[in-house]
Design an enzyme around this catalytic site. Structure first.
Site, mmCIF file in Angstrom:
data_model
loop_
_atom_site.group_PDB
_atom_site.id
_atom_site.type_symbol
_atom_site.label_atom_id
_atom_site.label_comp_id
_atom_site.label_asym_id
_atom_site.label_seq_id
_atom_site.Cartn_x
_atom_site.Cartn_y
_atom_site.Cartn_z
ATOM 1 C CG ASP A 19 -0.224 -0.214 2.527
ATOM 2 O OD1 ASP A 19 0.951 -0.632 2.513
ATOM 3 O OD2 ASP A 19 -0.833 0.044 3.584
ATOM 4 C CD GLU A 36 9.452 -1.716 11.217
ATOM 5 O OE1 GLU A 36 9.349 -1.976 12.441
ATOM 6 O OE2 GLU A 36 8.477 -1.383 10.512
HETATM 7 C C1 UGA Z 1 3.135 -0.779 9.399
HETATM 8 C C2 UGA Z 1 4.488 -1.042 8.762
HETATM 9 O O1 UGA Z 1 4.721 -0.096 7.723
HETATM 10 C C3 UGA Z 1 4.490 -2.439 8.196
HETATM 11 O O2 UGA Z 1 5.685 -2.682 7.503
HETATM 12 C C4 UGA Z 1 4.290 -3.423 9.327
HETATM 13 O O3 UGA Z 1 4.255 -4.746 8.847
HETATM 14 C C5 UGA Z 1 2.955 -3.123 9.974
HETATM 15 O O4 UGA Z 1 2.894 -1.758 10.406
HETATM 16 C C6 UGA Z 1 2.682 -4.012 11.182
HETATM 17 O O5 UGA Z 1 1.898 -3.609 12.045
HETATM 18 O O6 UGA Z 1 3.238 -5.096 11.276
HETATM 19 P P1 UGA Z 1 0.682 -0.767 8.221
HETATM 20 O O7 UGA Z 1 0.330 0.181 7.114
HETATM 21 O O8 UGA Z 1 0.093 -0.539 9.570
HETATM 22 O O9 UGA Z 1 2.265 -0.846 8.308
HETATM 23 O O10 UGA Z 1 0.396 -2.301 7.799
HETATM 24 P P2 UGA Z 1 -0.297 -2.892 6.504
HETATM 25 O O11 UGA Z 1 0.033 -2.068 5.307
HETATM 26 O O12 UGA Z 1 -1.713 -3.161 6.801
HETATM 27 O O13 UGA Z 1 0.474 -4.283 6.378
HETATM 28 C C7 UGA Z 1 1.826 -4.379 5.983
HETATM 29 C C8 UGA Z 1 1.976 -5.394 4.836
HETATM 30 O O14 UGA Z 1 1.508 -6.669 5.290
HETATM 31 C C9 UGA Z 1 1.162 -5.053 3.605
HETATM 32 O O15 UGA Z 1 1.905 -5.344 2.448
HETATM 33 C C10 UGA Z 1 -0.066 -5.949 3.717
HETATM 34 O O16 UGA Z 1 -0.602 -6.337 2.475
HETATM 35 C C11 UGA Z 1 0.497 -7.164 4.460
HETATM 36 N N1 UGA Z 1 -0.502 -7.844 5.302
HETATM 37 C C12 UGA Z 1 -1.267 -7.149 6.185
HETATM 38 C C13 UGA Z 1 -0.651 -9.205 5.222
HETATM 39 O O17 UGA Z 1 0.044 -9.852 4.429
HETATM 40 N N2 UGA Z 1 -1.585 -9.827 6.019
HETATM 41 C C14 UGA Z 1 -2.378 -9.157 6.886
HETATM 42 O O18 UGA Z 1 -3.221 -9.770 7.579
HETATM 43 C C15 UGA Z 1 -2.205 -7.768 6.966
HETATM 44 MN MN MN Z 2 0.667 -0.106 5.097
#
Ligand code: UGA
Ligand code: MN
Length: 317
Positions: free
Chosen positions: A181, A267
């Site tokens: 995203d 991280e």
């Molecule tokens: C923040 C950080 O920028 C992420 O790198 C981190 O993994 C995340 O927090 C976290 O809480 O662990 P955020 O925008 O809150 O990011 O998280 P998302 O964008 O919802 O998820 C990060 C990535 O994991 C995305 O590429 C998303 O597609 C993937 N994801 C998310 C999954 O593969 N499975 C899930 O259930 C949720």
């Molecule tokens: Mn994100």
């Protein structure tokens, strides 16, 4: 005397005409292409020189710059965790449109799922990018708010990289974690491509601030500009660093951990295993430029979506 001149003139006239016509036809001849396929250099566009007709018989293309074979660029491996939701295909489309413009990029797309989905498989097949499609489901107990996301998926990407380079001498390569995203400028890839061990740069729209960034003095990272948990050893978002393939291979045990990992510490926990703050290589003009944004897509409103399929066609969104 006069009639002799006339006669000569009329004998020569057709020859003169033929020569004129020949010359004319020759200059109208289409210019043969320089290369089997047309080569468009952004630097040549609009320059008058490129439109000059070629002299036939002369040394071909002598004064024109020829496309040079690219020196071997380090491959950029982008590990993207992704999961099924209404906006997934839109996110992946934006990402592919960016990655397609980056030379020598290999996309490792890891689905958070028990099997590869048809949507993602079809999408990747048509994306026009070198890619690897993996999948691993997040155990249910970890699918809770407040817990780190995509731990298993990033580890699957790391395992694939290590396995692929297991037997051969490591080719030059750089790895970074590209959430599906975020928004990535093309300049970011130029910056990370020269990573020797671990490089870092600012991230926009993150940590409750307009940006977070590593603080740099005399070319070294000395601290962090952040509004959230400044006590983190590496106060940096996942989108703010890249690691050389060599470092990944020489630290085979470095992975993302579930056990003991607090929110926002993924991280730091990972970077602690492979580097030190002193060792970090600042990019993006000593960490003064934002080249990546931690954008988050709004949850879509599907309030009017019918419970049962009503349309006459089935459409993938
Ligand atoms: C923040 C950080 O920028 C992420 O790198 C981190 O993994 C995340 O927090 C976290 O809480 O662990 P955020 O925008 O809150 O990011 O998280 P998302 O964008 O919802 O998820 C990060 C990535 O994991 C995305 O590429 C998303 O597609 C993937 N994801 C998310 C999954 O593969 N499975 C899930 O259930 C949720
Ligand atoms: Mn994100």
């Amino acid at each position: 005397m006069k009639s002799a001149l006339f006669t000569r003139f009329f004998i020569l006239l057709p020859w003169i005409l033929i020569v004129i016509i020949m010359l004319d036809v020759d200059t109208r001849r289409p210019v043969p292409p320089l290369t089997p396929r047309p080569y468009f250099s952004p630097y040549a566009v609009g320059r008058g020189r490129a439109r000059l007709p070629l002299r036939r018989g002369g040394p071909r293309n002598q004064s024109r710059p020829q496309p040079q074979p690219e020196p071997q660029l380090p491959t950029i491996y982008a590990i993207t965790p992704t999961y099924s939701r209404p906006v997934q295909k839109a996110e992946l489309t934006r990402l592919a449109n960016t990655f397609r413009q980056v030379a020598q990029l290999h996309w490792i797309l890891v689905e958070d799922a028990a099997a590869r989905s048809e949507l993602v498989s079809r999408f990747l097949a048509r994306a026009g990018l070198p890619s690897t499609h993996l999948h691993v489901p997040t155990p249910r107990r970890y699918k809770r708010p407040g817990l780190p996301r995509a731990t298993e998926q990033r580890n699957a990407g790391l395992a694939w990289l290590r396995q692929r380079h297991q037997h051969q001498r490591a080719q030059p390569g750089v790895l970074f974690f590209a959430d599906d995203d975020n928004t990535y400028s093309l300049e970011l890839f130029q910056e990370m491509r020269t990573t020797r061990k671990v490089s870092v740069w600012p991230v926009g729209l993150v940590g409750g601030r307009r940006y977070e960034r590593p603080l740099v003095e005399n070319g070294k990272v000395v601290g962090w500009y952040t509004g959230w948990r400044a006590d983190r050893p590496f106060a940096i978002d996942m989108a703010g660093f890249a690691v050389s393939l060599q470092v990944i291979l020489s630290n085979p045990k470095a992975v993302f951990k579930r056990r003991g990992s607090q929110p926002g510490m993924q991280e730091s926990d990972f970077l602690k295993q492979i580097t030190t703050v002193e060792e970090l290589e600042p990019k993006a003009n000593n960490c003064t430029k934002v080249l990546v944004w931690h954008t988050r897509t709004e949850k879509v409103n599907l309030a009017n979506e019918p419970k049962y399929h009503l349309d006459t066609v089935k459409i993938e969104v």
